[in-house]
Each structure stands twice: as structure tokens, then as C-alpha cells.
Design a protein around this motif. Structure first.
Motif, PDB file in Angstrom:
ATOM      1  N   GLN A   5       0.948  -1.012  -0.158  1.00 53.73           N
ATOM      2  CA  GLN A   5      -0.089   0.116   0.018  1.00 53.73           C
ATOM      3  C   GLN A   5       0.858   1.321   0.125  1.00 53.73           C
ATOM      4  OE1 GLN A   5      -2.456  -0.274   3.245  1.00 53.73           O
ATOM      5  NE2 GLN A   5      -3.821  -2.116   2.628  1.00 53.73           N
ATOM      6  N   SER A   6       0.876   1.871  -1.068  1.00 55.29           N
ATOM      7  CA  SER A   6       1.497   3.408  -1.121  1.00 55.29           C
ATOM      8  C   SER A   6       3.156   3.185  -0.763  1.00 55.29           C
ATOM      9  CB  SER A   6       0.623   4.277  -0.431  1.00 55.29           C
ATOM     10  OG  SER A   6      -0.536   4.474  -0.942  1.00 55.29           O
ATOM     11  N   LEU A   7       3.742   2.112  -1.188  1.00 58.25           N
ATOM     12  CA  LEU A   7       5.154   2.029  -0.571  1.00 58.25           C
ATOM     13  C   LEU A   7       6.011   2.922  -1.457  1.00 58.25           C
ATOM     14  CD1 LEU A   7       7.601   0.488   0.641  1.00 58.25           C
ATOM     15  CD2 LEU A   7       7.695  -1.039  -1.742  1.00 58.25           C
ATOM     16  N   THR A   8       6.745   3.707  -0.370  1.00 58.58           N
ATOM     17  CA  THR A   8       7.765   4.873  -1.028  1.00 58.58           C
ATOM     18  C   THR A   8       9.160   4.507  -0.295  1.00 58.58           C
ATOM     19  OG1 THR A   8       6.184   6.510  -1.425  1.00 58.58           O
ATOM     20  CG2 THR A   8       8.349   7.188  -1.253  1.00 58.58           C
ATOM     21  N   LYS A   9      10.102   4.473  -1.274  1.00 62.24           N
ATOM     22  CA  LYS A   9      11.516   4.189  -0.616  1.00 62.24           C
ATOM     23  C   LYS A   9      12.462   5.108  -1.279  1.00 62.24           C
ATOM     24  CE  LYS A   9      15.193   2.498   1.287  1.00 62.24           C
ATOM     25  NZ  LYS A   9      15.492   2.973   2.756  1.00 62.24           N
ATOM     26  N   LYS A  10      13.284   5.937  -0.403  1.00 61.30           N
ATOM     27  CA  LYS A  10      14.202   7.028  -1.046  1.00 61.30           C
ATOM     28  C   LYS A  10      15.475   6.630  -0.537  1.00 61.30           C
ATOM     29  CE  LYS A  10      10.559  10.849  -0.519  1.00 61.30           C
ATOM     30  NZ  LYS A  10      10.058  11.782   0.211  1.00 61.30           N
ATOM     31  N   ASP A  55       7.731   5.320   3.534  1.00 61.04           N
ATOM     32  CA  ASP A  55       6.319   5.574   3.696  1.00 61.04           C
ATOM     33  C   ASP A  55       5.469   4.349   2.968  1.00 61.04           C
ATOM     34  OD1 ASP A  55       3.754   6.666   4.830  1.00 61.04           O
ATOM     35  OD2 ASP A  55       3.694   8.169   3.057  1.00 61.04           O
ATOM     36  N   GLY A  56       4.086   4.213   3.469  1.00 58.37           N
ATOM     37  CA  GLY A  56       3.403   3.222   3.066  1.00 58.37           C
ATOM     38  C   GLY A  56       3.202   1.984   3.916  1.00 58.37           C
ATOM     39  N   LYS A  57       2.622   0.951   3.526  1.00 55.79           N
ATOM     40  CA  LYS A  57       2.513  -0.531   4.311  1.00 55.79           C
ATOM     41  C   LYS A  57       2.758  -1.662   3.599  1.00 55.79           C
ATOM     42  CE  LYS A  57      -0.571   0.985   8.057  1.00 55.79           C
ATOM     43  NZ  LYS A  57       0.462   0.677   9.087  1.00 55.79           N
ATOM     44  N   ILE A  58       3.126  -2.822   4.008  1.00 60.52           N
ATOM     45  CA  ILE A  58       3.228  -3.999   3.468  1.00 60.52           C
ATOM     46  C   ILE A  58       2.745  -4.825   4.354  1.00 60.52           C
ATOM     47  CG2 ILE A  58       4.851  -5.504   2.623  1.00 60.52           C
ATOM     48  CD1 ILE A  58       6.826  -3.318   1.695  1.00 60.52           C
ATOM     49  N   PHE A  59       1.969  -5.847   3.699  1.00 65.29           N
ATOM     50  CA  PHE A  59       1.195  -6.776   4.369  1.00 65.29           C
ATOM     51  C   PHE A  59       1.670  -8.295   3.804  1.00 65.29           C
ATOM     52  CE2 PHE A  59      -1.401  -3.388   5.330  1.00 65.29           C
ATOM     53  CZ  PHE A  59      -1.462  -3.463   6.658  1.00 65.29           C
ATOM     54  N   VAL A  60       1.964  -9.233   4.578  1.00 62.46           N
ATOM     55  CA  VAL A  60       2.224 -10.647   4.285  1.00 62.46           C
ATOM     56  C   VAL A  60       1.604 -11.537   4.948  1.00 62.46           C
ATOM     57  CG1 VAL A  60       4.016 -12.343   4.234  1.00 62.46           C
ATOM     58  CG2 VAL A  60       4.885 -10.193   3.544  1.00 62.46           C
ATOM     59  N   ASP A  61       0.690 -12.125   4.342  1.00 68.21           N
ATOM     60  CA  ASP A  61      -0.615 -12.999   4.982  1.00 68.21           C
ATOM     61  C   ASP A  61      -1.059 -12.026   6.336  1.00 68.21           C
ATOM     62  OD1 ASP A  61      -1.655 -15.606   5.059  1.00 68.21           O
ATOM     63  OD2 ASP A  61      -0.581 -16.048   6.936  1.00 68.21           O
ATOM     64  N   ASN A  62      -1.599 -11.063   5.865  1.00 70.74           N
ATOM     65  CA  ASN A  62      -2.313 -10.056   6.672  1.00 70.74           C
ATOM     66  C   ASN A  62      -1.635  -9.777   7.908  1.00 70.74           C
ATOM     67  OD1 ASN A  62      -4.925  -9.843   5.041  1.00 70.74           O
ATOM     68  ND2 ASN A  62      -5.066 -11.878   5.806  1.00 70.74           N
ATOM     69  N   ILE A  63       0.000  -9.947   7.931  1.00 72.40           N
ATOM     70  CA  ILE A  63       0.799  -9.290   8.851  1.00 72.40           C
ATOM     71  C   ILE A  63       1.327  -8.171   8.338  1.00 72.40           C
ATOM     72  CG2 ILE A  63       2.590  -9.934  10.429  1.00 72.40           C
ATOM     73  CD1 ILE A  63       1.543 -12.946  10.117  1.00 72.40           C
TER      74      ILE A  63
END
Length: 238
Positions: A5-10, A55-63
Motif C-alpha cells: 500500500q503506497s510504498l515509498t522508498k528513498k 512510507d506506506g505499508k506492506i502486509f504478508v498473509d495480513n501481517i
């Protein structure tokens, strides 16, 4: 399931990944393609929890991988494009070390190690020191180490590099078997003809921006994946 979700990496002023959002469901094999430096490896490393993101979120198997990194990593297998192995160990010692990390019991690890090492035809080489392995054998060992703990999400960065044709064919079969059993597979590749054959979905990244994502049929629409990719790469406004 993998959800970004809206992953941002600088990296300093450079935006390596820009507000990327995508979802790869259980049982899907999704090819992640883009030119060198597009942000593929950075994205995979963020998912695996190897590097932090801005910024953003990352979910693996809802975690959530940031809020519960250990629990998330229990469900992940990440094989980088150039895996670093403990080359002073024997192959079997390395696989047992990985099995220990994931707290696998004796019977399960033995069965999985035997199963995959025979399929990759290095069963009889596991007693040898890894430093004596060829590049292809090291790649096979890395792949086996990523498969034995039954990951729910498999992250692969150019997994076919170094594999001989027989091993490549075998790994494609393994990927399909895993997907049929509900494993989510997200992998970067430059081998577009292989991706077109084995993947149900594709995501295309350019200069850190996700520009296409969908089923292989939706994206290619009876054209070749290579042609679609080249057309997108040649568009100047992205």
C-alpha cells in the motif's frame, strides 16, 4: 497474500520506489519486470524486511511487516539475485541451519531437504563444502533453502540465473505446484518469454513507478509481453 500500500522508498534525494500499491493473491505467480534500476530489487528487499522504507505499508498473509517483522518473516522466503552462502559449511549443514532458523522438526526437514535436493540433482553433493560448488549448484542450494520451510510468500530476484535447462524446467514445475497449493509467488525477471508462460499476473515498474499490473492476459492482450514491455519503456512521459 502479499499486499503493498503506497510504498515509498528513498535513497537520499532519489526516489527508488514511488507510492507503489499492488496485491498478489494466494496461488498467483506474478512477474515483476522493469529495466535495471527501476526499483525491483528495492521493492523485494522492503517486502522481505531487509531494508526499511519511508512510507506506506506492506502486509504478508495480513501481517504488517513493520509492526510484526518476525511474524511476517516466518511466512516469507526471499532468494536474492546473488545469494550469500556460508561457503565454509557443507551443503547439508547450511540447509540444517536454515531449518533451525525456522524451527523445523527433524522429520520434516529431512523429508524436504531430500525431496528438493533430489529434484535439483544435488542430493549427493550435500556432503561437500559449498565453496567447492559451481555457481549453478550454489543457486540450487539457495533455492532449496528457500523452499524447505513451507513459505506462504515466495520472493525471488532473477531465480533462473545460473540454472541449467533441466533445473530451470524443474523449478518452473515447482513454482506451479506451490501456486496450486496457495503459495503467493512474486519474482523479478528479465526473461520475459518464461514469465509469459508461467505467470498468471504481471507487474511492470519504471523509474520507481508501477505503470501496469494485472493478469497476463489483460496486460498482453494477445500481444507478446516483450512487445508490451518495450512499448512502455519507450513512452517518454513516464
Amino acid at each position: 497474500m502479499l499486499e503493498i500500500q503506497s510504498l515509498t522508498k528513498k535513497f537520499g534525494e532519489k526516489i527508488a520506489v514511488n507510492e507503489m500499491s499492488l496485491k498478489v493473491e494466494d496461488g498467483q505467480i506474478c512477474a515483476f519486470i522493469g529495466h535495471n534500476g527501476a526499483g525491483k530489487t528495492t521493492t523485494l528487499r522492503c517486502i522481505a524486511g531487509i531494508i526499511d522504507f519511508d512510507d506506506g505499508k506492506i502486509f504478508v498473509d495480513n501481517i504488517d511487516v513493520k509492526e510484526n517483522p518476525i511474524e511476517a518473516k516466518k511466512n516469507i522466503s526471499y532468494i536474492p539475485d546473488n545469494p550469500d552462502l556460508y561457503e565454509h559449511l557443507r551443503g547439508i549443514d547450511y540447509l540444517n541451519f536454515i531449518a533451525d532458523v525456522f524451527q523445523m522438526n527433524k522429520d520434516e526437514r529431512k523429508a524436504k531437504i531430500e525431496k528438493y535436493s533430489k529434484r535439483f540433482d544435488i542430493y549427493n553433493d550435500l556432503s561437500s563444502v559449498i565453496s567447492s560448488y559451481s555457481h549453478g549448484m550454489k543457486q540450487k542450494l539457495a533455492l532449496i533453502s528457500g523452499l524447505i520451510h513451507n513459505p506462504k510468500v515466495l520472493l525471488l530476484d532473477e531465480p533462473f540465473v545460473g540454472l541449467d535447462p533441466i533445473s530451470s524446467h524443474e523449478f518452473k514445475s515447482i513454482m506451479q505446484e506451490l501456486a496450486n497449493n496457495g503459495v503467493t509467488i512474486f519474482y523479478s525477471t528479465h526473461v520475459l518469454d518464461v514469465a509469459e508462460k508461467i505467470c498468471s499476473h504481471v507487474a511492470i515498474i519504471k523509474n520507481g513507478n508501477l505503470i501496469k499490473h494485472g493478469t497476463m492476459q489483460e496486460i498482453t492482450n494477445d500481444n507478446s509481453l516483450e512487445n508490451i514491455f518495450l512499448e512502455l519503456e519507450n513512452e517518454k512521459h513516464i
